[in-house]
Scaffold this motif. Structure first.
Motif, PDB file in Angstrom:
ATOM      1  N   ASP A   1       0.880  -1.157   0.000  1.00 18.82           N
ATOM      2  CA  ASP A   1       0.000   0.000   0.000  1.00 18.82           C
ATOM      3  C   ASP A   1       0.923   1.214   0.000  1.00 18.82           C
ATOM      4  OD1 ASP A   1      -1.633   2.172   0.559  1.00 18.82           O
ATOM      5  OD2 ASP A   1      -2.720   1.184   2.167  1.00 18.82           O
ATOM      6  N   ALA A   2       1.006   1.919  -1.125  1.00 19.67           N
ATOM      7  CA  ALA A   2       1.939   3.036  -1.264  1.00 19.67           C
ATOM      8  C   ALA A   2       1.720   4.098  -0.192  1.00 19.67           C
ATOM      9  CB  ALA A   2       1.827   3.649  -2.655  1.00 19.67           C
ATOM     10  N   ALA A   3       0.493   4.254   0.252  1.00 14.61           N
ATOM     11  CA  ALA A   3       0.195   5.251   1.276  1.00 14.61           C
ATOM     12  C   ALA A   3       0.744   4.846   2.645  1.00 14.61           C
ATOM     13  CB  ALA A   3      -1.308   5.486   1.366  1.00 14.61           C
ATOM     14  N   LYS A   4       0.909   3.524   2.851  1.00 17.45           N
ATOM     15  CA  LYS A   4       1.417   3.017   4.134  1.00 17.45           C
ATOM     16  C   LYS A   4       2.501   1.977   3.871  1.00 17.45           C
ATOM     17  CE  LYS A   4      -2.993   3.617   6.470  1.00 17.45           C
ATOM     18  NZ  LYS A   4      -4.082   2.928   7.145  1.00 17.45           N
ATOM     19  N   SER A   5       3.515   2.353   3.130  1.00 12.16           N
ATOM     20  CA  SER A   5       4.549   1.404   2.728  1.00 12.16           C
ATOM     21  C   SER A   5       5.318   0.837   3.924  1.00 12.16           C
ATOM     22  CB  SER A   5       5.524   2.045   1.747  1.00 12.16           C
ATOM     23  OG  SER A   5       6.160   3.163   2.343  1.00 12.16           O
ATOM     24  N   GLU A   6       5.383   1.551   5.019  1.00 16.62           N
ATOM     25  CA  GLU A   6       6.126   1.082   6.193  1.00 16.62           C
ATOM     26  C   GLU A   6       5.469  -0.108   6.882  1.00 16.62           C
ATOM     27  OE1 GLU A   6       3.225   4.146   7.600  1.00 16.62           O
ATOM     28  OE2 GLU A   6       4.644   4.041   5.961  1.00 16.62           O
ATOM     29  N   THR A   7       4.223  -0.409   6.534  1.00 11.61           N
ATOM     30  CA  THR A   7       3.539  -1.538   7.174  1.00 11.61           C
ATOM     31  C   THR A   7       3.410  -2.758   6.259  1.00 11.61           C
ATOM     32  OG1 THR A   7       1.367  -0.686   6.562  1.00 11.61           O
ATOM     33  CG2 THR A   7       2.235  -0.004   8.722  1.00 11.61           C
ATOM     34  N   VAL A   8       4.156  -2.794   5.156  1.00 17.24           N
ATOM     35  CA  VAL A   8       4.055  -3.920   4.227  1.00 17.24           C
ATOM     36  C   VAL A   8       4.391  -5.243   4.907  1.00 17.24           C
ATOM     37  CG1 VAL A   8       6.386  -3.737   3.243  1.00 17.24           C
ATOM     38  CG2 VAL A   8       4.537  -4.723   1.885  1.00 17.24           C
ATOM     39  N   PHE A   9       5.400  -5.280   5.780  1.00 15.69           N
ATOM     40  CA  PHE A   9       5.767  -6.516   6.462  1.00 15.69           C
ATOM     41  C   PHE A   9       4.649  -6.972   7.386  1.00 15.69           C
ATOM     42  CE2 PHE A   9      10.676  -5.986   6.291  1.00 15.69           C
ATOM     43  CZ  PHE A   9      10.657  -6.229   4.934  1.00 15.69           C
ATOM     44  N   GLU A  10       4.056  -6.040   8.118  1.00 24.31           N
ATOM     45  CA  GLU A  10       2.970  -6.416   9.025  1.00 24.31           C
ATOM     46  C   GLU A  10       1.777  -6.951   8.246  1.00 24.31           C
ATOM     47  OE1 GLU A  10       0.052  -4.600  12.473  1.00 24.31           O
ATOM     48  OE2 GLU A  10       2.016  -3.654  12.146  1.00 24.31           O
ATOM     49  N   ARG A  11       1.421  -6.307   7.140  1.00 25.77           N
ATOM     50  CA  ARG A  11       0.311  -6.808   6.323  1.00 25.77           C
ATOM     51  C   ARG A  11       0.623  -8.196   5.782  1.00 25.77           C
ATOM     52  NH1 ARG A  11       0.178  -1.556   4.861  1.00 25.77           N
ATOM     53  NH2 ARG A  11       1.223  -1.893   2.875  1.00 25.77           N
ATOM     54  N   CYS A  12       1.864  -8.405   5.338  1.00 27.31           N
ATOM     55  CA  CYS A  12       2.267  -9.716   4.835  1.00 27.31           C
ATOM     56  C   CYS A  12       2.152 -10.759   5.936  1.00 27.31           C
ATOM     57  CB  CYS A  12       3.695  -9.656   4.308  1.00 27.31           C
ATOM     58  SG  CYS A  12       4.355 -11.265   3.822  1.00 27.31           S
ATOM     59  N   LEU A  13       2.645 -10.449   7.126  1.00 25.40           N
ATOM     60  CA  LEU A  13       2.589 -11.408   8.227  1.00 25.40           C
ATOM     61  C   LEU A  13       1.151 -11.735   8.617  1.00 25.40           C
ATOM     62  CD1 LEU A  13       5.532 -10.112  10.415  1.00 25.40           C
ATOM     63  CD2 LEU A  13       5.388 -12.323   9.254  1.00 25.40           C
ATOM     64  N   ARG A  14       0.298 -10.744   8.676  1.00 24.78           N
ATOM     65  CA  ARG A  14      -1.110 -10.994   9.012  1.00 24.78           C
ATOM     66  C   ARG A  14      -1.764 -11.881   7.955  1.00 24.78           C
ATOM     67  NH1 ARG A  14      -3.412  -7.778  13.133  1.00 24.78           N
ATOM     68  NH2 ARG A  14      -1.967  -6.228  13.938  1.00 24.78           N
ATOM     69  N   ARG A  15      -1.462 -11.645   6.679  1.00 21.99           N
ATOM     70  CA  ARG A  15      -2.005 -12.479   5.601  1.00 21.99           C
ATOM     71  C   ARG A  15      -1.477 -13.900   5.706  1.00 21.99           C
ATOM     72  NH1 ARG A  15       0.408 -14.218   1.528  1.00 21.99           N
ATOM     73  NH2 ARG A  15       1.996 -12.599   1.471  1.00 21.99           N
TER      74      ARG A  15
END
Length: 179
Positions: free
Chosen positions: A59-73
């Motif tokens: 999510d370009a607007a929240k690029s710093e949380t890409v790892f957290e989103r990946c882990l949750r998925r």
């Protein structure tokens, strides 16, 4: 592209992984199947859950949380009934001793979880045994450190300040390897 990166010695893929801790201070451990598709991980226990980030994690607007989103998925894909309460980055594993490690740079997180969890059937069929999941204390993990996969050994020995098995102690001789 992932398929090309898996074959290239020029690229290391970034993969987020997590160690899961429950409310009792115990850690998630799963044993891989004897017929695991990854030969080097057969019958090994792992403390780590995670995998490759995908386009849908970005999510370009929240690029710093890409790892957290990946882990949750990844947790949602592999586990049933998990409730995530906290995600905190711990460090990384850069283990270039084998082909898998040479192609991956693992960013390790600690996730506090609750709920009654189970491994999804798809994950059991592909990678883990039916009775493979347990929650272990730091002391119990220390007693079975040699049964862990290499990345889990690195994470556990660093996080819990344990002595690595003798055949793995050289991992910390280089400033480029470890957590």
């Amino acid at each position: 592209e992932r398929e090309l990166a898996e074959k290239s010695a020029q690229v290391q893929q970034v993969v987020p992984y997590a160690i899961l801790e429950n409310a009792e201070g115990k850690y998630f451990v799963a044993r891989r199947r004897a017929d695991s598709r990854r030969h080097e991980l057969r019958n090994k226990e792992t403390l780590l859950v995670g995998g490759h980030a995908e386009k849908r994690d970005w999510d370009a607007a929240k690029s710093e949380t890409v790892f957290e989103r990946c882990l949750r998925r990844e947790l949602d894909e592999e586990l049933i009934g998990i409730k995530v309460s906290d995600v905190a980055p711990l460090g990384f594993v850069n283990d270039t001793r084998n082909e898998m490690g040479s192609h991956h740079l693992a960013f390790i997180h600690k996730i506090k979880v609750g709920g009654r969890m189970a491994i999804r059937r798809q994950a059991i069929d592909q990678e883990f045994g039916r009775e493979s999941v347990s929650w272990l204390s730091m002391e119990e993990i220390a007693k079975s450190l040699v049964n862990l996969d290499p990345w889990s050994q690195i994470v556990a020995s660093t996080l819990f300040q344990l002595k690595m098995p003798s055949e793995q102690q050289h991992l910390f001789s280089s400033k480029n390897e470890g957590v």
